[in-house]
Design a protein around this motif. Structure first.
Motif, PDB file in Angstrom:
ATOM      1  N   MET A   1      54.939  43.725 -19.686  1.00  0.00           N
ATOM      2  CA  MET A   1      53.606  44.261 -19.362  1.00  0.00           C
ATOM      3  C   MET A   1      53.148  43.793 -17.973  1.00  0.00           C
ATOM      4  N   GLN A   2      53.712  42.670 -17.495  1.00  0.00           N
ATOM      5  CA  GLN A   2      53.251  42.147 -16.211  1.00  0.00           C
ATOM      6  C   GLN A   2      54.018  42.731 -15.027  1.00  0.00           C
ATOM      7  N   ILE A   3      53.258  43.168 -14.052  1.00  0.00           N
ATOM      8  CA  ILE A   3      53.838  43.757 -12.848  1.00  0.00           C
ATOM      9  C   ILE A   3      54.161  42.635 -11.863  1.00  0.00           C
ATOM     10  N   THR A   4      55.399  42.621 -11.343  1.00  0.00           N
ATOM     11  CA  THR A   4      55.788  41.496 -10.482  1.00  0.00           C
ATOM     12  C   THR A   4      56.174  41.907  -9.067  1.00  0.00           C
ATOM     13  N   SER A   5      56.203  43.214  -8.803  1.00  0.00           N
ATOM     14  CA  SER A   5      56.514  43.624  -7.429  1.00  0.00           C
ATOM     15  C   SER A   5      55.719  44.883  -7.089  1.00  0.00           C
ATOM     16  N   PHE A   6      55.542  45.120  -5.790  1.00  0.00           N
ATOM     17  CA  PHE A   6      54.785  46.297  -5.388  1.00  0.00           C
ATOM     18  C   PHE A   6      55.529  47.580  -5.788  1.00  0.00           C
ATOM     19  N   LYS A   7      56.843  47.498  -5.745  1.00  0.00           N
ATOM     20  CA  LYS A   7      57.662  48.648  -6.144  1.00  0.00           C
ATOM     21  C   LYS A   7      57.402  48.984  -7.621  1.00  0.00           C
ATOM     22  N   GLN A   8      57.327  47.932  -8.427  1.00  0.00           N
ATOM     23  CA  GLN A   8      57.059  48.164  -9.851  1.00  0.00           C
ATOM     24  C   GLN A   8      55.652  48.734 -10.051  1.00  0.00           C
ATOM     25  N   TYR A   9      54.709  48.245  -9.256  1.00  0.00           N
ATOM     26  CA  TYR A   9      53.352  48.819  -9.336  1.00  0.00           C
ATOM     27  C   TYR A   9      53.403  50.312  -9.075  1.00  0.00           C
ATOM     28  N   GLU A  10      54.106  50.681  -8.013  1.00  0.00           N
ATOM     29  CA  GLU A  10      54.186  52.103  -7.667  1.00  0.00           C
ATOM     30  C   GLU A  10      54.854  52.930  -8.767  1.00  0.00           C
ATOM     31  N   GLU A  11      55.888  52.360  -9.344  1.00  0.00           N
ATOM     32  CA  GLU A  11      56.583  53.066 -10.432  1.00  0.00           C
ATOM     33  C   GLU A  11      55.685  53.200 -11.662  1.00  0.00           C
ATOM     34  N   ASP A  12      55.042  52.099 -12.020  1.00  0.00           N
ATOM     35  CA  ASP A  12      54.148  52.131 -13.190  1.00  0.00           C
ATOM     36  C   ASP A  12      52.992  53.093 -12.964  1.00  0.00           C
ATOM     37  N   PHE A  13      52.473  53.074 -11.739  1.00  0.00           N
ATOM     38  CA  PHE A  13      51.354  53.967 -11.439  1.00  0.00           C
ATOM     39  C   PHE A  13      51.783  55.425 -11.607  1.00  0.00           C
ATOM     40  N   LYS A  14      52.939  55.731 -11.038  1.00  0.00           N
ATOM     41  CA  LYS A  14      53.471  57.099 -11.098  1.00  0.00           C
ATOM     42  C   LYS A  14      53.650  57.526 -12.563  1.00  0.00           C
ATOM     43  N   LYS A  15      54.259  56.645 -13.317  1.00  0.00           N
ATOM     44  CA  LYS A  15      54.506  56.941 -14.726  1.00  0.00           C
ATOM     45  C   LYS A  15      53.183  57.150 -15.479  1.00  0.00           C
ATOM     46  N   SER A  16      52.200  56.313 -15.156  1.00  0.00           N
ATOM     47  CA  SER A  16      50.920  56.389 -15.871  1.00  0.00           C
ATOM     48  C   SER A  16      50.197  57.702 -15.604  1.00  0.00           C
ATOM     49  N   VAL A  17      50.475  58.302 -14.442  1.00  0.00           N
ATOM     50  CA  VAL A  17      49.842  59.582 -14.112  1.00  0.00           C
ATOM     51  C   VAL A  17      50.642  60.737 -14.702  1.00  0.00           C
ATOM     52  N   GLU A  18      51.957  60.617 -14.603  1.00  0.00           N
ATOM     53  CA  GLU A  18      52.807  61.711 -15.095  1.00  0.00           C
ATOM     54  C   GLU A  18      52.879  61.758 -16.609  1.00  0.00           C
ATOM     55  N   ASN A  19      52.872  60.598 -17.211  1.00  0.00           N
ATOM     56  CA  ASN A  19      52.967  60.561 -18.667  1.00  0.00           C
ATOM     57  C   ASN A  19      52.091  59.448 -19.245  1.00  0.00           C
ATOM     58  N   PRO A  20      50.770  59.685 -19.202  1.00  0.00           N
ATOM     59  CA  PRO A  20      49.830  58.629 -19.611  1.00  0.00           C
ATOM     60  C   PRO A  20      50.039  58.156 -21.049  1.00  0.00           C
ATOM     61  N   GLU A  21      50.345  59.093 -21.933  1.00  0.00           N
ATOM     62  CA  GLU A  21      50.462  58.686 -23.337  1.00  0.00           C
ATOM     63  C   GLU A  21      51.639  57.744 -23.538  1.00  0.00           C
ATOM     64  N   GLN A  22      52.748  58.060 -22.875  1.00  0.00           N
ATOM     65  CA  GLN A  22      53.906  57.178 -22.996  1.00  0.00           C
ATOM     66  C   GLN A  22      53.591  55.823 -22.365  1.00  0.00           C
ATOM     67  N   PHE A  23      52.967  55.872 -21.184  1.00  0.00           N
ATOM     68  CA  PHE A  23      52.650  54.632 -20.485  1.00  0.00           C
ATOM     69  C   PHE A  23      51.787  53.706 -21.347  1.00  0.00           C
ATOM     70  N   TRP A  24      50.645  54.230 -21.827  1.00  0.00           N
ATOM     71  CA  TRP A  24      49.727  53.374 -22.589  1.00  0.00           C
ATOM     72  C   TRP A  24      50.285  53.032 -23.966  1.00  0.00           C
ATOM     73  N   GLY A  25      51.102  53.934 -24.516  1.00  0.00           N
ATOM     74  CA  GLY A  25      51.761  53.635 -25.789  1.00  0.00           C
ATOM     75  C   GLY A  25      52.640  52.405 -25.653  1.00  0.00           C
ATOM     76  N   GLU A  26      53.344  52.327 -24.533  1.00  0.00           N
ATOM     77  CA  GLU A  26      54.210  51.163 -24.302  1.00  0.00           C
ATOM     78  C   GLU A  26      53.393  49.892 -24.058  1.00  0.00           C
ATOM     79  N   VAL A  27      52.338  50.015 -23.264  1.00  0.00           N
ATOM     80  CA  VAL A  27      51.482  48.838 -23.035  1.00  0.00           C
ATOM     81  C   VAL A  27      50.944  48.321 -24.369  1.00  0.00           C
TER      82      VAL A  27
END
Ligand code: 7RM
Length: 632
Positions: A1-27
């Motif tokens: 759940m913890q973001i440790t790099s800017f690259k991961q932030y960008e990936e997580d952000f992208k995923k959260s916009v493209e597939n919010p349900e999957q993103f928050w389901g995983e969180v």
């Protein structure tokens, strides 16, 4: 759940916009549920109707307490630092906190409280406040915490709005060198609160109080009558967790409603990420639990992540302006989360209070509540963080439940006075007056959010229409924050302040209409207009233009009386810094006060007042400007 790099932030952000349900389901998998959800999200912003983790069952206190017992039962959950540094601080381990919450939950049951009942909490910043909050959540009762600075009338309004059945308070509170008679204030409030059946009173300052037979009971007596075993109530993800009243541009404060599942996920996720919290670290948020920052980032966020949270009863300047630094040193604080107003106030004492203070434990710094000016940002960075601790300038609101736009400590490159980038799952947009999206960078506009997030408010208590009108109607299909904002050439966000009639005084939200109503209650006052003006320490000060009341005696006395009226009606936090008596207010032909002009005058910038041609009586403007000159 913890973001440790800017690259991961960008990936997580992208995923959260493209597939919010999957993103928050995983969180959400990082939390403990009694029963899983069948749908992550269903929503529309028209009604609005927002459901997160539909069908899921949980109890937030199992996430904040029970699930930590095995691994860190003996780790401090709460470190309490009293107002008076001569007194002992108190450490409650997760085991101890669990036990006390369960015990007090049984006290609540014994006093007739059950799932769904509303409970008002009006307490000092003592461990029992956190215990009371969690005990409500344990039995599924809805807490409504009221900041200890509010008046009897404000309390009564809030208790009646949500028909509270139980009140939890204390005999009194310490605030620096002052003592606040909480129980006396509650007694005044309860005269007009027919729904309240029981009042549980904690002994704290040991001042004599009156106890009403049949209604009032002592905390210390009650806990003797119950044991410390209390199974948590099973809650639906969308059951109400709490109500928190907050000011808007019109009318009385609204009861913002947060629900169990989404709020828990959002407070926990944002806490772990924004502060980059590491196991065993000591985290200190200086807010009061009476505000949303205390709910999300002293109690629920940190405890859901098994953190050690410092709870401080006092104020930054008591007994000396070294107090924060003494606490940092004493408890080896790793993260300090505070407000720009506190930073500016401490700055004004110079370097002396910092001499010999060991701040080497500090790893992360946070700011919240109002825009942080560059000077304060740099002071915080250099003097407190020694240039080595990232500053997270966190933008969010009571309504958002948790941090929305903010750097992620150790991950996001910071920039003074910028809240930087949206967290994963947050989709901000800027719109113009007509609701047209402003695209691209290096632009300014009104800040809206176009997609739901788990921590968002669900309604305003007892008045869903008001929720719709206030947040979802200004711009169709968008949540409107009430804030103005710029997005710079790098896509970084800087929140510039409210664009509505809400003031931010020392990080406290105050509606101008509320203050005007209070002033107008003073006998003799015909009408008043309240605006904000820039204030060195408070961020904004309150400027009141009052139409000449019949002054019995001198003006200074009348001013004092008006301040007293405001204190009685709202509380001391809403007292105007300046009162100017005038013979009239600048009004349009249709009778609307032109606040724009008053704001300019209050700022002391009368060179360009803009278009005054629609004024009914333009001469009044010159008269007011003339009058300001006599005011210090
Ligand atoms: C958390 C809290 C919300 C209002 C919000 C803004 C202002 C808060 C920042 C900020 C600039 C920030 N909830 N605000 N944080 N402005 N930068 N980092 O304060 O409901 O009490 O207030 O506070 O205007 O709308 S609140």
């Amino acid at each position: 759940m913890q973001i440790t790099s800017f690259k991961q932030y960008e990936e997580d952000f992208k995923k959260s916009v493209e597939n919010p349900e999957q993103f928050w389901g995983e969180v959400a998998q990082n939390f403990q549920w009694r029963k899983p959800w069948f749908k992550v999200l269903s929503w529309n912003f028209e009604e609005p109707n927002i459901k997160w983790f539909e069908g899921a069952k949980l109890n937030i206190t199992e996430n904040c307490l029970d699930r930590h017992l095995e691994k860190r039962g003996d780790q401090p959950a709460i470190i309490w630092e009293p107002n008076n540094p001569e007194e002992e601080s108190v450490t409650l381990t997760y085991k101890m906190l669990h036990e006390r919450v369960c015990r007090f939950a049984n006290v609540l049951k014994r006093n007739g409280a059950k799932k769904g009942d509303r409970i008002c909490i009006y307490m000092p910043m003592v461990p029992e406040l956190a215990i009371a909050v969690l005990a409500c959540a344990r039995i599924g009762a809805v807490h409504s915490v009221i900041f200890g600075g509010f008046s009897a009338k404000s309390i009564a309004d809030r208790i009646n709005d949500s028909q509270c059945k139980v009140v939890i308070t204390a005999d009194g509170a310490y605030r620096g060198s002052k003592q606040i008679p909480l129980k006396d204030v509650i007694d005044d409030a309860l005269i007009g609160c027919p729904t309240v059946e029981k009042c549980i009173v904690l002994t704290h300052v040991r001042t004599p109080v009156s106890m009403l037979k049949g209604r009032d009971v002592w905390w210390e007596d009650e806990v003797k009558h119950v044991n410390d075993i209390c199974e948590a109530e099973e809650m639906d993800a969308e059951d109400m967790l709490f109500i928190l009243y907050t000011s808007g541009s019109t009318g009385k404060p609204k009861g913002v409603v947060h629900t169990c599942g989404g709020y828990m996920v959002y407070a926990g996720y944002t806490f772990a990420n924004v502060f980059n919290y590491q196991p065993g670290e000591v985290y200190f948020c200086t807010a009061d639990i009476g505000w949303i920052t205390g709910h999300s980032y002293i109690v629920y966020g940190p405890l859901s992540q098994g953190a050690t949270s410092v709870l401080f009863e006092g104020i930054p300047t008591y007994p000396t302006p070294s107090r924060f630094w003494d606490i940092v040193e004493k408890h080896q604080v790793n993260t300090l989360y505070t407000a720009p107003t506190a930073i500016r106030s401490l700055m004004s004492y110079g370097d002396e209070p910092l001499a010999e203070k060991d701040l080497s434990s500090i790893r992360v710094l946070g700011s919240v509540g109002e825009p942080i000016n560059e000077e304060a940002w740099h002071w915080f960075d250099e003097k407190i963080g020694k240039g080595k601790a990232p500053i997270v300038d966190t933008w969010w609101q009571t309504e958002t439940g948790g941090i929305m736009i903010s750097p992620i400590a150790t991950v996001t490159p910071t920039k003074p006075s910028f809240a930087t980038l949206p967290l994963p799952g947050i989709q901000p947009i800027l719109v113009d007056e007509n609701g047209q999206e402003i695209v691209g960078n290096d632009v300014m506009g009104n800040l809206c959010i176009k997609f739901p997030w788990p921590g968002m408010l669900r309604t305003t208590y007892g008045d869903h229409e008001r929720c719709k009108q206030t947040y979802f109607s200004t711009y169709p299909n968008l949540y409107f924050t009430g804030d103005g904002c710029l997005r710079d050439q790098d896509g970084y966000y800087r929140i510039t302040g409210r664009v509505d009639d809400v003031l931010n005084v020392s990080g406290h939200r105050i509606g101008t209409a509320e203050v005007e109503n209070a002033i107008n209650m003073h006998a003799g006052v015909v009408e008043s207009a309240v605006v904000g003006y820039p204030h060195d320490v408070k961020g904004q000060g309150i400027y009141a233009f009052v139409i000449n009341p019949e002054m019995h005696g001198e003006a200074e006395l009348t001013k004092k009386d008006i301040l007293q009226t405001v204190t009685r009606v709202i509380g001391a936090i809403a007292k105007p810094d300046k009162i100017l008596f005038v013979s009239g207010l600048p009004k349009t032909r249709s009778g609307k006060i032109m606040r724009r002009i008053l704001r300019k005058i209050a700022e002391g910038d009368t060179s360009n007042l803009g278009d005054t041609s629609t004024l009914l009586d333009p001469a009044i403007v010159d008269e007011i400007i003339e009058a300001t000159k006599a005011l210090k």
